[in-house]
Design a protein around this motif. Structure first.
Motif, PDB file in Angstrom:
ATOM      1  N   VAL A 186       8.066   6.756  -0.936  1.00 49.54           N
ATOM      2  CA  VAL A 186       9.036   6.613   0.511  1.00 49.54           C
ATOM      3  C   VAL A 186      10.893   6.929  -0.086  1.00 49.54           C
ATOM      4  N   ASP A 187      11.619   7.665   0.169  1.00 47.47           N
ATOM      5  CA  ASP A 187      13.056   8.163  -0.007  1.00 47.47           C
ATOM      6  C   ASP A 187      13.605   7.570   1.226  1.00 47.47           C
ATOM      7  N   GLY A 188      14.734   6.589   0.616  1.00 53.45           N
ATOM      8  CA  GLY A 188      15.596   6.250   1.648  1.00 53.45           C
ATOM      9  C   GLY A 188      16.986   6.398   1.944  1.00 53.45           C
ATOM     10  N   ARG A 189      17.000   7.440   1.548  1.00 46.83           N
ATOM     11  CA  ARG A 189      18.402   8.449   1.980  1.00 46.83           C
ATOM     12  C   ARG A 189      18.660   8.320   3.376  1.00 46.83           C
ATOM     13  N   ASP A 190      19.650   7.989   3.481  1.00 47.90           N
ATOM     14  CA  ASP A 190      20.021   9.067   4.884  1.00 47.90           C
ATOM     15  C   ASP A 190      19.704   9.962   5.862  1.00 47.90           C
ATOM     16  N   TYR A 191      19.899  10.642   6.709  1.00 44.68           N
ATOM     17  CA  TYR A 191      19.733  11.921   7.220  1.00 44.68           C
ATOM     18  C   TYR A 191      20.916  13.218   6.616  1.00 44.68           C
ATOM     19  N   ASN A 192      22.202  12.782   6.746  1.00 48.82           N
ATOM     20  CA  ASN A 192      23.157  13.399   6.360  1.00 48.82           C
ATOM     21  C   ASN A 192      23.061  14.095   4.977  1.00 48.82           C
ATOM     22  N   GLU A 193      22.537  12.516   4.309  1.00 49.56           N
ATOM     23  CA  GLU A 193      22.179  13.543   2.195  1.00 49.56           C
ATOM     24  C   GLU A 193      21.457  14.226   2.365  1.00 49.56           C
ATOM     25  N   ILE A 194      20.280  14.005   2.601  1.00 47.34           N
ATOM     26  CA  ILE A 194      19.147  14.675   3.023  1.00 47.34           C
ATOM     27  C   ILE A 194      19.483  16.550   3.666  1.00 47.34           C
ATOM     28  N   TYR A 195      20.365  16.327   4.690  1.00 42.25           N
ATOM     29  CA  TYR A 195      20.055  17.762   5.781  1.00 42.25           C
ATOM     30  C   TYR A 195      21.169  18.503   4.507  1.00 42.25           C
ATOM     31  N   ALA A 196      22.751  17.571   3.597  1.00 38.16           N
ATOM     32  CA  ALA A 196      23.906  18.643   3.309  1.00 38.16           C
ATOM     33  C   ALA A 196      23.272  18.849   1.632  1.00 38.16           C
ATOM     34  N   HIS A 197      21.981  18.299   1.168  1.00 39.84           N
ATOM     35  CA  HIS A 197      21.547  18.722  -0.190  1.00 39.84           C
ATOM     36  C   HIS A 197      20.352  19.511   0.152  1.00 39.84           C
ATOM     37  N   ASP A 198      19.279  18.554   0.638  1.00 39.34           N
ATOM     38  CA  ASP A 198      17.694  18.831   0.468  1.00 39.34           C
ATOM     39  C   ASP A 198      17.677  20.140   1.167  1.00 39.34           C
ATOM     40  N   ILE A 199      17.745  20.016   2.601  1.00 35.61           N
ATOM     41  CA  ILE A 199      17.678  20.639   3.588  1.00 35.61           C
ATOM     42  C   ILE A 199      18.100  22.112   3.289  1.00 35.61           C
ATOM     43  N   LEU A 200      19.190  22.293   2.716  1.00 33.22           N
ATOM     44  CA  LEU A 200      20.163  23.485   2.438  1.00 33.22           C
ATOM     45  C   LEU A 200      19.246  24.412   2.113  1.00 33.22           C
ATOM     46  N   PRO A 201      18.596  24.625   1.512  1.00 37.78           N
ATOM     47  CA  PRO A 201      17.622  25.590   1.117  1.00 37.78           C
ATOM     48  C   PRO A 201      16.441  26.304   1.955  1.00 37.78           C
ATOM     49  N   PHE A 202      15.862  25.386   2.724  1.00 36.56           N
ATOM     50  CA  PHE A 202      15.331  25.257   3.845  1.00 36.56           C
ATOM     51  C   PHE A 202      15.758  26.164   4.993  1.00 36.56           C
ATOM     52  N   ARG A 203      17.198  25.407   5.224  1.00 35.66           N
ATOM     53  CA  ARG A 203      17.880  25.974   6.408  1.00 35.66           C
ATOM     54  C   ARG A 203      18.393  27.268   6.142  1.00 35.66           C
ATOM     55  N   ARG A 204      18.802  27.714   4.983  1.00 40.20           N
ATOM     56  CA  ARG A 204      19.208  29.245   4.396  1.00 40.20           C
ATOM     57  C   ARG A 204      18.048  30.316   4.177  1.00 40.20           C
ATOM     58  N   MET A 205      16.734  29.586   4.016  1.00 47.24           N
ATOM     59  CA  MET A 205      15.612  30.607   3.669  1.00 47.24           C
ATOM     60  C   MET A 205      15.197  30.645   5.242  1.00 47.24           C
ATOM     61  N   ILE A 206      15.537  29.912   6.688  1.00 48.72           N
ATOM     62  CA  ILE A 206      14.909  30.024   7.777  1.00 48.72           C
ATOM     63  C   ILE A 206      15.270  31.453   8.118  1.00 48.72           C
ATOM     64  N   GLY A 207      16.953  31.404   7.388  1.00 51.91           N
ATOM     65  CA  GLY A 207      18.064  32.296   8.260  1.00 51.91           C
ATOM     66  C   GLY A 207      17.053  33.894   7.317  1.00 51.91           C
ATOM     67  N   TYR A 208      16.577  33.468   6.033  1.00 51.00           N
ATOM     68  CA  TYR A 208      16.330  35.181   5.748  1.00 51.00           C
ATOM     69  C   TYR A 208      15.116  35.546   5.951  1.00 51.00           C
ATOM     70  N   GLY A 209      14.806  35.034   7.119  1.00 47.88           N
ATOM     71  CA  GLY A 209      13.410  35.357   7.407  1.00 47.88           C
ATOM     72  C   GLY A 209      11.378  34.246   6.457  1.00 47.88           C
ATOM     73  N   LEU A 210      12.116  33.244   6.080  1.00 45.98           N
ATOM     74  CA  LEU A 210      10.848  32.604   5.918  1.00 45.98           C
ATOM     75  C   LEU A 210      10.001  32.565   6.596  1.00 45.98           C
ATOM     76  N   SER A 211       8.431  32.680   6.255  1.00 45.96           N
ATOM     77  CA  SER A 211       7.212  32.832   7.659  1.00 45.96           C
ATOM     78  C   SER A 211       6.202  31.576   7.302  1.00 45.96           C
ATOM     79  N   ALA A 212       6.988  30.668   6.431  1.00 41.82           N
ATOM     80  CA  ALA A 212       5.661  29.226   6.612  1.00 41.82           C
ATOM     81  C   ALA A 212       6.890  28.402   5.301  1.00 41.82           C
TER      82      ALA A 212
END
Length: 349
Positions: A186-212
């Protein structure tokens, strides 16, 4: 017959009659290989060719072959260093670290493609917060911008070899100590913290054309009560709608303890993951569970998922002997061996 929504494993180094019958089930779409399936390079290649010859379109053949601790095949394959090495090199020289990371992604992928493996579940996009032993040195770095930059280079290397990349474990596994193979983290952090940090690599990789992308079996209880891989909030609202991801969503293994909250029956877990937004579910190391899931998916059919999955097939032909005689392969293996042994060396290429 199209690619079905279930990926499963086989027990040995050759296909049994039971394996062949199960792999012909219309709900099967792929096979994931493990170390137990490897006896020799020649045996593995023959096994993969037999799997591919069973159906048309051919079943996807995959493996977890990131490097470091998670490298299923060793004998006859180059040693791929853990992702952390490239993060350490990045701190010395950004550009040359990107070059070496791209070379490593290419080497990992090209050696698998030479045996006709379609793809490896890599790279890891999790952040190294220093608390997760199951992630640890599988992460490139603790800074999300560096993870995104190096993961992009790794994905470019995979693409050079004709292999699609899979980023894992969305939206981030690195901030919890519990291992979802054996626990329900269980990860108790709020969405804004996760979005600003952990999701950033996913967001950028999606922009680069990540397949899966593969989501984590982690409950982010400030966002949803369900683990990410079973959550329409995470997969449909955030990943598909907000982040505009159009590629394949693979579940993590439904036999892991982190998936148990979706139901005792594996058919319930499979249906829940697919309904939440996964295109393909993995059921590994439990043939009884895999058959239960297959036999209880009814008339499941998702034409959009079929199209996404078809893009995961490997591209191009690679002859292994010719690969090993190439100057590119020799140079890349030399570079990786050198800096794996001593990451503090000054770059000379």
């Amino acid at each position: 017959m199209s690619l079905g929504p279930v990926m499963l494993d086989i027990a040995g180094t050759v296909l049994s009659d039971e394996d062949r019958a199960v792999l012909l089930h219309p709900h099967v779409g792929g096979v994931i290989l493990f170390t137990r399936n490897f006896e020799s390079v020649e045996q593995l290649h023959a096994l993969i060719r037999e799997i591919h010859a069973l159906r048309e379109p051919r079943l996807l053949v995959s493996v977890d072959h990131e490097g470091g601790r998670v490298q299923r095949f060793r004998d006859g394959f180059s040693h791929i260093p853990p992702a952390r090495l490239f993060g350490q090199l990045y701190e010395q020289d950004h550009q040359k670290a990107r070059v070496l990371t791209r070379q490593a992604g290419w080497l990992m992928a090209i050696e698998l493609r030479a045996l006709e493996i379609d793809f490896s579940f890599a790279p890891v996009l999790d952040l190294d917060y220093g608390v997760s032993n199951v992630i640890g040195d599988r992460a490139f770095h603790h800074k999300p911008e560096i993870v995104a930059e190096l993961a992009h280079a790794w994905m470019q290397g995979m693409a050079d070899a004709g292999m699609a990349a899979t980023g894992k474990h969305f939206p981030g596994h690195g901030a919890v100590a519990a291992d979802s193979h054996h626990a329900i983290p269980v990860d108790g952090r709020d969405y804004n913290e996760i979005y600003a940090h952990d999701i950033l690599p996913f967001r950028r990789m999606i922009g680069y054309g990540l397949s899966a992308i593969m989501p984590a079996h982690i409950i982010y209880d400030n966002i949803d009560r369900l683990p990410a891989g079973f959550s329409p909030v995470w997969l449909k609202q955030i990943l598909r709608e907000r982040l505009q991801f159009q590629g394949v969503i693979f579940s993590d293994d439904l036999d892991m303890e982190g998936a148990s909250v979706a139901g005792e029956q594996y058919s319930d877990r499979a249906r829940s993951a697919l309904q939440a937004g996964c295109d393909m579910v993995l059921v590994c190391n439990n043939r009884t569970a895999a058959v239960e899931a297959l036999d209880n998916l009814g008339e499941y059919n998702d034409p959009v998922a079929h199209l996404r999955l078809a893009r995961m097939h490997g591209r191009g032909e690679v002859e292994r002997q010719q690969l090993h005689s190439s100057s590119q392969w020799r140079q890349v293996t030399e570079h990786l061996d050198k800096y794996s042994a001593n990451p503090t060396l000054a770059f000379d290429f």
